[in-house]
Each structure stands twice: as structure tokens, then as C-alpha cells.
Design an enzyme around this catalytic site. Structure first.
Site, PDB file in Angstrom:
ATOM      1  N   SER A 230      -3.176  -1.524   7.176  1.00  0.00           N
ATOM      2  CA  SER A 230      -3.555  -1.449   5.959  1.00  0.00           C
ATOM      3  C   SER A 230      -4.332  -2.744   5.164  1.00  0.00           C
ATOM      4  O   SER A 230      -4.628  -2.663   4.070  1.00  0.00           O
ATOM      5  CB  SER A 230      -2.420  -1.183   5.118  1.00  0.00           C
ATOM      6  OG  SER A 230      -1.740   0.104   5.465  1.00  0.00           O
TER       7      SER A 230
ATOM      8  N   ARG B 146      21.361  -3.861   2.916  1.00  0.00           N
ATOM      9  CA  ARG B 146      22.148  -2.978   2.076  1.00  0.00           C
ATOM     10  C   ARG B 146      23.617  -3.582   2.384  1.00  0.00           C
ATOM     11  O   ARG B 146      24.462  -3.521   1.284  1.00  0.00           O
ATOM     12  CB  ARG B 146      21.727  -1.581   1.697  1.00  0.00           C
ATOM     13  CG  ARG B 146      20.653  -1.333   1.158  1.00  0.00           C
ATOM     14  CD  ARG B 146      20.267   0.017   0.969  1.00  0.00           C
ATOM     15  NE  ARG B 146      18.811   0.206   0.520  1.00  0.00           N
ATOM     16  CZ  ARG B 146      18.191   1.478   0.578  1.00  0.00           C
ATOM     17  NH1 ARG B 146      18.758   2.400   1.167  1.00  0.00           N
ATOM     18  NH2 ARG B 146      16.896   1.607  -0.015  1.00  0.00           N
TER      19      ARG B 146
ATOM     20  N   THR C  36       0.853  -1.138  -0.021  1.00  0.00           N
ATOM     21  CA  THR C  36      -0.150  -0.051  -0.129  1.00  0.00           C
ATOM     22  C   THR C  36       0.870   1.247  -0.068  1.00  0.00           C
ATOM     23  O   THR C  36       0.261   2.246  -0.253  1.00  0.00           O
ATOM     24  CB  THR C  36      -0.729   0.060   1.350  1.00  0.00           C
ATOM     25  OG1 THR C  36      -0.281   0.090   2.477  1.00  0.00           O
ATOM     26  CG2 THR C  36      -2.084  -0.996   1.171  1.00  0.00           C
ATOM     27  N   GLY C  37       2.045   1.010   0.054  1.00  0.00           N
ATOM     28  CA  GLY C  37       2.954   2.186   0.215  1.00  0.00           C
ATOM     29  C   GLY C  37       3.461   2.719  -1.142  1.00  0.00           C
ATOM     30  O   GLY C  37       2.918   2.041  -2.233  1.00  0.00           O
TER      31      GLY C  37
ATOM     32  N   ARG D  89      16.351  17.908   0.438  1.00  0.00           N
ATOM     33  CA  ARG D  89      15.057  17.576  -0.009  1.00  0.00           C
ATOM     34  C   ARG D  89      14.623  18.908  -0.507  1.00  0.00           C
ATOM     35  O   ARG D  89      14.849  19.909   0.051  1.00  0.00           O
ATOM     36  CB  ARG D  89      14.170  16.894   0.877  1.00  0.00           C
ATOM     37  CG  ARG D  89      14.319  15.306   1.193  1.00  0.00           C
ATOM     38  CD  ARG D  89      13.622  14.992   2.282  1.00  0.00           C
ATOM     39  NE  ARG D  89      13.427  13.508   2.322  1.00  0.00           N
ATOM     40  CZ  ARG D  89      13.553  12.807   3.517  1.00  0.00           C
ATOM     41  NH1 ARG D  89      13.360  13.508   4.659  1.00  0.00           N
ATOM     42  NH2 ARG D  89      13.455  11.598   3.356  1.00  0.00           N
TER      43      ARG D  89
ATOM     44  N   HIS E 142      14.705  12.781  -8.835  1.00  0.00           N
ATOM     45  CA  HIS E 142      15.741  13.313  -7.974  1.00  0.00           C
ATOM     46  C   HIS E 142      16.931  13.771  -9.141  1.00  0.00           C
ATOM     47  O   HIS E 142      17.140  13.225 -10.069  1.00  0.00           O
ATOM     48  CB  HIS E 142      16.563  11.997  -7.475  1.00  0.00           C
ATOM     49  CG  HIS E 142      15.962  11.515  -5.978  1.00  0.00           C
ATOM     50  ND1 HIS E 142      14.723  12.271  -5.490  1.00  0.00           N
ATOM     51  CD2 HIS E 142      16.262  10.751  -5.000  1.00  0.00           C
ATOM     52  CE1 HIS E 142      14.542  11.599  -4.390  1.00  0.00           C
ATOM     53  NE2 HIS E 142      15.307  10.604  -4.007  1.00  0.00           N
TER      54      HIS E 142
ATOM     55  N   CYS F 109      17.590   5.179  -3.595  1.00  0.00           N
ATOM     56  CA  CYS F 109      17.201   5.742  -4.899  1.00  0.00           C
ATOM     57  C   CYS F 109      18.399   6.879  -5.330  1.00  0.00           C
ATOM     58  O   CYS F 109      18.856   6.700  -6.519  1.00  0.00           O
ATOM     59  CB  CYS F 109      15.978   6.698  -4.717  1.00  0.00           C
ATOM     60  SG  CYS F 109      15.895   7.800  -3.071  1.00  0.00           S
TER      61      CYS F 109
ATOM     62  N   SER G 146       9.052  12.747  -2.541  1.00  0.00           N
ATOM     63  CA  SER G 146       8.566  11.475  -2.534  1.00  0.00           C
ATOM     64  C   SER G 146       9.574  10.441  -2.046  1.00  0.00           C
ATOM     65  O   SER G 146       9.126   9.396  -1.769  1.00  0.00           O
ATOM     66  CB  SER G 146       8.020  11.036  -3.885  1.00  0.00           C
ATOM     67  OG  SER G 146       9.066  11.259  -4.944  1.00  0.00           O
ATOM     68  N   GLY G 147      10.807  10.799  -2.061  1.00  0.00           N
ATOM     69  CA  GLY G 147      11.578   9.901  -1.508  1.00  0.00           C
ATOM     70  C   GLY G 147      11.542   9.717   0.003  1.00  0.00           C
ATOM     71  O   GLY G 147      11.944   8.672   0.555  1.00  0.00           O
TER      72      GLY G 147
END
Length: 345
Positions: free
Chosen positions: A44, A103, A15-16, A233, A240, A132, A162-163
Site C-alpha cells: 500500500s 489485549r 490505508t485500512g 455477522r 454493531h 469493537c 465492516s467488522g
């Protein structure tokens, strides 16, 4: 493609913002889907989402049986990845994780298909999707590294809100509408303003800057690469942008640099600045390439190169990159999806 190579896919965090974009990218992918189920937190669960004209109901992640899936695409945050990704692997489900938790784990490959896809062959059940801002940077850097050898990288990023996910978009739109600062992400407004990411100490780097530095070194296999970053931001919804300065070991001409990029996968050159042709966040929204422009020499450095890089952070910077990893594996090494437990025991 063999029937046995159709995929049973679970999306965790459906849902994200990135979870929903997984679905958009999958709609146009060649991946043959035998089963697709959506999962999120209990908050959710019950949400309906349409995929290829079919309504899918989001289920509670706590009820998932990973044994029913070949692949799980994660974008539910680092805590969910920490808890549920090992459970998926134990049940023979390959995890491609968009979160930050795995990561930098030494046993987890961090993969951008245009740059280091071969690293994915060494996975132990989890493949990490980079940050991103890192993805678009390394797509641009790898051809330069291959041809001219990089000595040093300096990058400044101008990152769409939106990041930060849907909450970032909501913050910007609400502030524009009302003129009143919204106290999420930062005490500062983002409308008509800029914000830094979280910074832990007075003279330190932000979390985003640290991600770019560490992840770029890992992806390029350059653990001692000289690289620094400044990240902010900006009040843009999607896309970006990065101002990059590189010093190379070998000499180059700008024509050579441009040709190297033109021959590299995933890159589009847009560099006619005198006619106002250069990449902007607005023009790359909804696309899956990395755009490069403003190519020029750095007059302050020998073998100094400067350029501008823009990409859709929600697609190539997140969802598309994850789907591309899966597509490449399915094409060239499906056994690393379906039989990885046997291969790595």
C-alpha cells in the site's frame, strides 16, 4: 496547551478501514498535531490520502523511525502489532493498538475511557484498544455494575460486516451486485444471510465470542464474571447491535436504570418503542456514542434486565475509542505520553 505538548503522530495501517477512520476522527479532535505521517505495508506504500486538505503519501512501515514520533496509532493487524509495537516503545513512542495481539497481555491495559481510563496510567508503552463489540457492551455494563452489581451477563451480537474490514464490505457489496457468493471470510455468502466468526472446535466458542468474554472481564476488573456470548455477522455495512441480558445482585427499578445510564458519559438513551424509537445500525452510523433502547425486565429472572445496545463499530468500536484514549491522556497526564520511559524504568 504548551508547544511541547503538540504531538508527532504516526498511523500504522493507514490505508485500512480503521486507519482511514483515524484520520476522520483526528480532523475533528482538539489534539494539536505537529507532525502526522502514514504507514502501511509495501503493497500500500505510495497511496495518497488527504488530511485537512493536504495530501499525505503512505510510507512503507519497514522504513519507519519511531524516534521521530510521540504516538503511534496501530491498526495493521496482530502480526504487525507484535513485530513493530515493541520497536516503537523502545524508541519512546507510545502505542495505542487497535489489534488483538496485546489485549490480554497482563502488562498492557485494555482501555475504554468511559469505563476504566485510570488503567491507562499504568501502561508500559502500549495501550490496547478493545474489540469493537466489547467496547459498546462495557460502556453499557459499567454503570449497572457500579450501581446494582452484576451477577451474570448474556449477550448476542449482530455485527456489521465492516467488522471484518474493507474486505468484508467488498464481499457484501459484490454479492448484492452479482448474486454470486464471494469466497472470502466464509464459504457462506453474507448477502441476505448471516455468518459466524471462526470457530476452532465443534462444541466451542468462536474467536469473537471468546474476545468478548475475556475482554469484558479484564476491563471491568471481574475475572470471574459469569458471561456468555453468541456472535454473528449480518448483512449491514456499519453498526454493531447487541441484545443483552443481565442479572444484578441488587434490586432496581427500570426508571433507576434509565437514569443511571442518562447520567453516564458516552451513552444516549433512545427508548420509545411504541413509537418505533429505538437504536438501529443505520441511525448510529458516523456517530461516536453508545445507544441503548428496548429497556425491560427479564420475566424469567429475579433482578433480570434486558436491553439493546448499538454503536458505530468503526468509530466508537475502533478509531474513536483510540483517539479518546489519547485525548484523555493529553488532558490529564501528558507526561504519560512524552515521558513514560522515565516513569516506568
Amino acid at each position: 496547551m504548551k508547544k511541547s505538548e503538540t504531538l508527532r503522530i504516526a498511523i500504522v495501517g493507514a490505508t485500512g478501514l480503521v486507519g482511514r477512520t483515524f484520520l476522520k476522527v483526528l480532523e475533528n479532535s482538539f489534539i494539536p498535531i505537529a507532525k502526522l505521517d502514514l504507514f502501511a505495508t509495501s503493497r500500500s506504500a505510495g497511496t495518497s490520502i488527504v488530511f485537512k486538505n493536504k495530501e499525505l503519501i503512505v510510507q512503507d512501515i519497514k522504513n519507519i523511525n519511531f524516534a521521530n514520533y510521540d504516538v503511534a496509532l496501530f491498526s495493521a493487524g496482530k502480526d504487525a502489532s507484535k513485530e513493530f509495537a515493541p520497536l516503537a516503545v523502545m524508541n519512546g513512542t507510545l502505542v495505542i493498538d487497535n489489534g488483538s495481539y496485546w489485549r490480554m497481555h497482563p502488562q498492557v491495559p485494555l482501555v475504554v475511557p468511559e469505563v476504566n481510563f485510570e488503567d491507562a496510567f499504568n501502561h508500559k508503552g502500549i495501550i490496547a484498544n478493545p474489540n469493537c463489540s466489547t467496547i459498546q457492551l462495557v460502556v453499557a455494563l459499567q454503570p449497572i455494575e457500579n450501581k446494582f452489581k452484576i451477577k451474570k451477563v448474556e449477550v448476542s451480537t449482530y455485527q456489521a460486516i465492516s467488522g471484518a474490514g474493507q474486505k468484508g464490505i467488498n464481499k457484501l457489496l459484490r454479492e448484492i451486485e452479482t448474486g454470486v457468493p464471494v469466497d472470502t471470510l466464509s464459504k457462506h455468502p453474507i448477502a441476505f444471510n448471516i455468518n459466524f466468526h471462526t470457530i476452532q472446535s465443534k462444541f466451542g466458542f468462536s474467536e469473537e465470542e471468546i474476545k468478548i468474554i475475556n475482554e469484558t472481564r479484564k476491563i471491568l476488573h471481574r475475572k470471574n464474571l459469569k458471561i456468555s456470548a453468541t456472535c454473528v455477522r449480518i448483512p449491514v455495512l456499519v453498526g454493531h447491535s447487541e441484545a443483552v441480558s443481565v442479572i444484578t445482585k441488587n434490586e432496581f427499578s427500570l426508571e433507576e436504570v434509565e437514569e443511571v445510564w442518562r447520567q453516564s458519559p458516552g451513552i444516549i438513551i433512545m427508548d420509545d418503542p411504541q413509537n418505533e424509537e429505538y437504536p438501529t445500525p443505520k441511525m448510529v452510523e458516523g456517530t461516536d456514542s453508545v445507544y441503548i433502547g428496548r429497556i425491560r425486565r427479564n420475566p424469567a429472572e429475579k433482578n433480570g434486565l434486558m436491553f439493546w445496545v448499538v454503536a458505530d463499530n468503526v468509530r466508537k468500536g475502533a478509531a474513536t475509542n483510540a483517539i479518546q484514549i489519547l485525548e484523555h491522556l493529553l488532558k490529564v497526564a501528558p507526561e504519560r505520553i512524552f515521558s513514560f520511559q522515565k516513569m516506568f524504568k
